[in-house]
Design a protein around this motif. Structure first.
Motif, PDB file in Angstrom:
ATOM      1  N   GLY A 110       0.815  -1.220   0.000  1.00 14.97           N
ATOM      2  CA  GLY A 110       0.000   0.000   0.000  1.00 14.97           C
ATOM      3  C   GLY A 110       0.846   1.266   0.000  1.00 14.97           C
ATOM      4  O   GLY A 110       0.364   2.335   0.379  1.00 14.97           O
ATOM      5  N   LYS A 112       1.919   3.127  -2.442  1.00 15.63           N
ATOM      6  CA  LYS A 112       1.398   4.183  -3.320  1.00 15.63           C
ATOM      7  C   LYS A 112       0.193   4.879  -2.699  1.00 15.63           C
ATOM      8  O   LYS A 112       0.002   6.083  -2.862  1.00 15.63           O
ATOM      9  N   LEU A 113      -0.616   4.089  -2.015  1.00 16.45           N
ATOM     10  CA  LEU A 113      -1.794   4.668  -1.353  1.00 16.45           C
ATOM     11  C   LEU A 113      -1.349   5.685  -0.299  1.00 16.45           C
ATOM     12  O   LEU A 113      -1.856   6.802  -0.241  1.00 16.45           O
ATOM     13  N   ALA A 116      -0.039   8.721  -1.968  1.00 20.70           N
ATOM     14  CA  ALA A 116      -1.133   9.518  -2.530  1.00 20.70           C
ATOM     15  C   ALA A 116      -1.844  10.289  -1.428  1.00 20.70           C
ATOM     16  O   ALA A 116      -2.170  11.478  -1.571  1.00 20.70           O
ATOM     17  N   MET A 117      -2.072   9.619  -0.297  1.00 19.49           N
ATOM     18  CA  MET A 117      -2.736  10.302   0.822  1.00 19.49           C
ATOM     19  C   MET A 117      -1.916  11.515   1.266  1.00 19.49           C
ATOM     20  O   MET A 117      -2.459  12.588   1.521  1.00 19.49           O
ATOM     21  N   ILE A 120      -2.100  14.416  -1.262  1.00 22.52           N
ATOM     22  CA  ILE A 120      -3.348  15.195  -1.181  1.00 22.52           C
ATOM     23  C   ILE A 120      -3.249  16.261  -0.087  1.00 22.52           C
ATOM     24  O   ILE A 120      -3.608  17.414  -0.291  1.00 22.52           O
ATOM     25  N   SER A 125      -5.479  21.795   2.415  1.00 20.44           N
ATOM     26  CA  SER A 125      -5.470  21.746   3.870  1.00 20.44           C
ATOM     27  C   SER A 125      -6.881  22.053   4.351  1.00 20.44           C
ATOM     28  O   SER A 125      -7.695  22.577   3.600  1.00 20.44           O
ATOM     29  N   GLY A 126      -7.145  21.703   5.578  1.00 22.14           N
ATOM     30  CA  GLY A 126      -8.497  21.863   6.104  1.00 22.14           C
ATOM     31  C   GLY A 126      -8.910  23.312   6.234  1.00 22.14           C
ATOM     32  O   GLY A 126     -10.095  23.627   6.268  1.00 22.14           O
TER      33      GLY A 126
ATOM     34  N   ASN B   5      -1.596  -3.520  -6.752  1.00 25.77           N
ATOM     35  CA  ASN B   5      -1.286  -2.360  -5.919  1.00 25.77           C
ATOM     36  C   ASN B   5      -1.805  -1.045  -6.490  1.00 25.77           C
ATOM     37  O   ASN B   5      -2.363  -0.218  -5.778  1.00 25.77           O
ATOM     38  N   GLY B   9      -4.401   1.378  -5.029  1.00 26.54           N
ATOM     39  CA  GLY B   9      -4.005   2.774  -4.845  1.00 26.54           C
ATOM     40  C   GLY B   9      -5.050   3.711  -5.387  1.00 26.54           C
ATOM     41  O   GLY B   9      -5.464   4.648  -4.709  1.00 26.54           O
ATOM     42  N   VAL B  13      -7.201   6.394  -3.354  1.00 15.56           N
ATOM     43  CA  VAL B  13      -7.203   7.851  -3.545  1.00 15.56           C
ATOM     44  C   VAL B  13      -8.626   8.369  -3.560  1.00 15.56           C
ATOM     45  O   VAL B  13      -8.965   9.358  -2.904  1.00 15.56           O
ATOM     46  N   CYS B  16     -10.130   8.184  -0.183  1.00 14.10           N
ATOM     47  CA  CYS B  16      -9.527   9.222   0.635  1.00 14.10           C
ATOM     48  C   CYS B  16     -10.152  10.575   0.370  1.00 14.10           C
ATOM     49  O   CYS B  16     -10.495  11.322   1.288  1.00 14.10           O
ATOM     50  N   LEU B  24     -14.432  17.515   5.888  1.00  8.13           N
ATOM     51  CA  LEU B  24     -14.450  18.972   5.738  1.00  8.13           C
ATOM     52  C   LEU B  24     -15.847  19.514   5.912  1.00  8.13           C
ATOM     53  O   LEU B  24     -16.079  20.527   6.565  1.00  8.13           O
TER      54      LEU B  24
END
Lengths: 295, 547
Positions: A110, A112-113, A116-117, A120, A125-126, B5, B9, B13, B16, B24
């Motif tokens: 994982g 790449k996950l 990626a997270m 982002i 940003s929040g 993978n 992924g 994304v 996520c 938010l």
């Protein structure tokens, strides 16, 4: 033959001379204002108000510094600043290195996950209010840990470290494994010592950031005993600006001017970081060398 | 393995992103719900029974000290409480501990979003949504006074309460330095604007009259000849505003406040005023206005005042510059600045100088989350009463001041000496004139010590030249409307136009800058803005009872 050597000699001498002239000009341009700031910060209010000096002040005085250091809480603030910077830098670098080490391994599931997270969060940003609410519900308002915990992780730094760790040859890790070293051992004893230049860079960036940061305090801290130096000095500056507005009578003696206090403040806040820089600089040089001889 | 993978992924994304959006949205929605909707109406049954003739702080028998947090929306506010003589007395008299929190608009927003409001709040901009929507988060002063402290109505100015009334007929905030018509009529509020000239310069020139544009231009030339080291004419730092070349100059030459039929009048385009701007332009072209004056910030300007760099100045805010003028005076006796009549209207209008209006400056509120609104109301009453006002300005009788036979007050010699020679210690130990949540100019009239010597002549000069600008207060379009956005663009444009006009190289570029500004008005909803302003002026007149 001789003539050619002489010509090259002349060329390089012209080049050197021009170089020296140019660099001298650059140095002067940088040094003179700095010198002026230092000299002005040691000038009396009267001399500053009249102005007109560059290299030497007509009237020396320590009043500006006295005004800044007058407040006894400044030492408490200094302590907070130093501790938040040292604890913050050490934990930040260690934490980022750990994550970066993990993510640099191609066999991690994982990966790449996770990357990626992370990416982002670099772009989105929040925002201030959600972040405030988060900090509030984590119970970090008015706590020293608000300086440390939210600053633990920076994906940007992780990416830098990750790429640095990738440059360490796989074979090194393999041979260590054959010798019986575990992940912690490899990370602490091999990767960290090999990556000192990257660590030092991140430590410096983060350290300067921590040292100069007062937004965190402005937003999340109301308890004055937790104010760092920057916040304290920020308050001294805004207060000295409005002093004339609040004085009902007005003193007849000028000991300090707003400008003087500001300059003294600049010197006080910049000095520690300027002093640390030469210590870390050798790592940058070795870092550049390391890049130069890469296979 | 590799393919799997990437698939995971990509899904990850998406997941996520969806999660992030959800988070938010949730946090976004839960914000802004701060504060109870009713207000915390504590019972005072076992503490005291209200008496309209006596302030409640004298009746309250609450034994334990009340802890209150007070947010001030200004980073420069001194957060100490109970250390200096003024706040120590307040602490003892009211049996309270106040914890001050300071910050800027960012911090204010986080308070509203985070939901835990401080007990008391002080903000500055009466046009801001925080003040406009006070009914949602603050307690009404009328009801508080009725329930906890009717004496408040004796010390608060009825006109001011009226002025701050919201649509529901209640008043939520009370300001400081709110001057009513009565205050203007009493003559107790001194002028804060003056055209000043250095005495030595004035005398060397034979005390000339500087009333007409021609006289002004020629006197500036003479100054340049006789005092080449001085800058002939100076004005307040421009920064993002107009310094003292905008409304201040308009007031000085008496540009009308409204049209003949009581509507909004564009004072910037007044003929009389434009004549004077043209004069300033010729003075600039003669080299008698320094280019630095347009670039200097407040600090740089103050330093020039302190060292007497300007021969003449159109100065707005003499009390704010009082300290600097005093420093200059003390070092240069006989060369001090004096106020003279200066530029006059070419149409014969009398000056209509402005002072702080009825809107005042800092506006104080009691929030619905207040732990003890009865106590908070007592603070309001206490600070507004004669007792509180005198304490705030002059300290404690016998300890810091004495009352003279004619009723005026005078600081004791030791205190006065410290004020003059050790301002820092004075500020720290006494803090007089600084704890000004409910400060008011009329109490400064009580003592000759309230203002520095350097500006007394200027205040004397200004007598009878003040005219309230109440009808022009808070008439800008509401924040967030297209008119408000257009107005902010127009104001910026006007500020740069004004500078270009004064600095114009020739008549053609002067006229051109003005023409560009006029067409800018046409392109930016100016007519709508005028309509809004005229409407708001009408409402102001109704509130004030002016026909």
């Amino acid at each position: 033959m001789n003539g050619k050597v002489a010509k090259e000699d002349l060329d390089s001498r012209i080049f050197d001379t021009l170089n020296i002239i140019l660099l001298t000009i650059c140095t002067v341009i940088i040094v003179v204002p700095l010198w002026n700031v230092i000299i002005s910060s040691f000038s009396s209010g009267k001399a500053l108000a009249e102005g007109g000096f560059i290299f030497w002040s007509p009237e020396f005085s320590l009043e500006n510094y006295r005004a800044v250091f007058n407040d006894s809480s400044i030492w408490q603030a200094f302590f907070i600043s130093v501790s938040k910077t040292t604890i913050g830098v050490v934990t930040h670098v260690f934490f980022c290195a750990m994550v970066g080490y993990g993510l640099s391994k191609k066999y991690i599931r994982g990966r790449k996950l996770y990357v990626a997270m992370g990416v982002i969060t670099m772009f989105f940003s929040g925002g201030m209010i959600p972040t405030y609410l988060l900090i509030k519900s984590l119970g970090l308002l008015n706590s020293f840990w608000v300086y440390i915990i939210p600053a633990l992780f920076s994906f940007y730094d992780v990416v830098i470290l990750m790429n640095f760790f990738r440059n360490v040859p796989d074979s090194l890790e393999e041979s260590a494994k054959i010798d019986g070293a575990g992940d912690w051992h490899i990370f602490l004893k091999i990767f960290i010592p090999l990556s000192m230049p990257a660590m030092a860079t991140i430590a410096l960036f983060n350290g300067v950031g921590q040292w100069n940061d007062f937004m965190t305090t402005k937003l999340y801290i109301t308890d004055q005993s937790l104010y760092p130096l920057q916040m304290m000095l920020y308050e001294i500056i805004v207060q000295s600006q409005t002093q004339s507005m609040q004085n009902i009578g007005g003193s007849a003696v000028i000991e300090t001017t707003t400008k003087g206090v500001q300059l003294a403040t600049i010197v006080i806040t910049t000095l520690p970081i300027v002093l640390i820089y030469p210590v870390l600089q050798r790592y940058f040089i070795s870092g550049m060398m390391l890049g130069a001889v890469k296979e | 393995m590799f393919k799997m993978n990437t698939a995971a992924g990509k899904k990850g994304v998406k997941l996520c992103a969806a999660l992030l959006t959800a988070v938010l949205m949730i946090t976004g929605c839960s914000g802004g719900s701060g504060g109870s909707s009713e207000g915390n109406w504590v019972s005072i049954e076992d503490r005291y029974t209200v008496d309209p003739e006596k302030p409640a702080w004298q009746l309250d028998k609450k034994e334990e000290a009340t802890d209150l947090t007070w947010y001030v929306n200004a980073d420069w506010w001194n957060t100490d409480f109970g250390k200096d003589i003024v706040t120590k007395k307040i602490k003892e008299d009211l049996n309270i501990n106040i914890k001050f929190i300071t910050g800027d608009d960012t911090k204010l927003n986080t308070f509203f979003a985070g939901g835990d409001m401080p007990d008391l709040l002080t903000v500055f901009d009466s046009n801001s949504p925080v003040v406009q929507k006070a009914a949602t988060w603050a307690m009404p002063l009328n009801d508080l006074a009725e329930k906890y402290d009717p004496y408040f109505n004796k010390v608060a100015a009825a006109d001011t309460l009226n002025w701050f009334q919201l649509a529901d007929g209640k008043t939520y905030g009370y300001p400081n330095y709110s001057n009513t018509q009565e205050d203007y009529d009493s003559g107790n509020i001194p002028a804060k604007t003056a055209f000043i000239i250095r005495k030595d310069v004035y005398e060397a020139l034979g005390s000339p009259v500087i009333g007409t544009p021609e006289q002004f231009q020629s006197v500036m030339k003479q100054i340049k000849e006789k005092f080449p080291t001085l800058i002939p004419f100076g004005f307040n730092a421009i920064g993002e505003g107009t310094g003292s070349l905008g409304d201040t100059l308009q007031d000085f030459i008496g540009v009308p406040l409204e049209t003949e039929n009581g509507e909004f009048y564009d004072r910037n385009l007044d003929e009389d005023y434009l004549t004077w701007l043209k004069t300033l332009n010729t003075v600039y072209r003669d080299g008698n206005i320094s280019d630095d004056s347009f670039a200097d910030d407040g600090t740089a300007f103050e330093e020039k005042v302190k060292s007497g760099k300007y021969a003449t100045m159109l100065l707005d805010g003499t009390p704010q510059q009082g300290g600097n003028l005093q420093i200059y005076l003390s070092a240069n006796e006989g060369k001090e600045y004096v106020a003279i009549d200066g530029p006059q209207s070419t149409k014969g209008n009398a000056p209509t100088l402005n002072q702080s209006g009825i809107t005042g400056w800092m506006i104080n509120f009691i929030s619905k989350d207040c732990k003890d609104p009865a106590k908070a109301m007592q603070i309001f009453t206490y600070l507004l009463s004669e007792e509180g006002q005198t304490l705030m300005n002059y300290g404690i009788e016998g300890e810091t001041y004495q009352t003279k036979a004619d009723g005026t007050v005078e600081l004791l010699p030791a205190v006065k000496d410290m004020q003059l020679h050790n301002a820092d210690k004075f500020k720290k130990d006494y803090r007089m004139g600084e704890f000004m949540f409910f400060g008011h100019d009329r109490h400064k009239a009580l003592s000759a010590d309230a203002f520095p010597e350097a500006i007394k002549q200027m205040q004397e000069w200004g007598k009878g030249k003040l005219k309230p600008h109440f009808i022009l207060e808070n008439i800008s379009p509401d924040q967030g409307t297209p008119e408000a956005r257009a107005l902010s663009a127009i104001n910026t444009k006007w500020n740069s136009t004004l500078v270009s006009m004064v600095r114009a190289k020739d008549d053609a570029s002067f006229d051109n800058a003005l023409a560009v500004y006029k067409s800018f008005l046409g392109e930016n909803r100016w007519d709508d803005i005028v309509k809004v302003r005229s409407e708001k002026m009408k409402q102001n007149k109704e509130k004030l009872g002016i026909q």
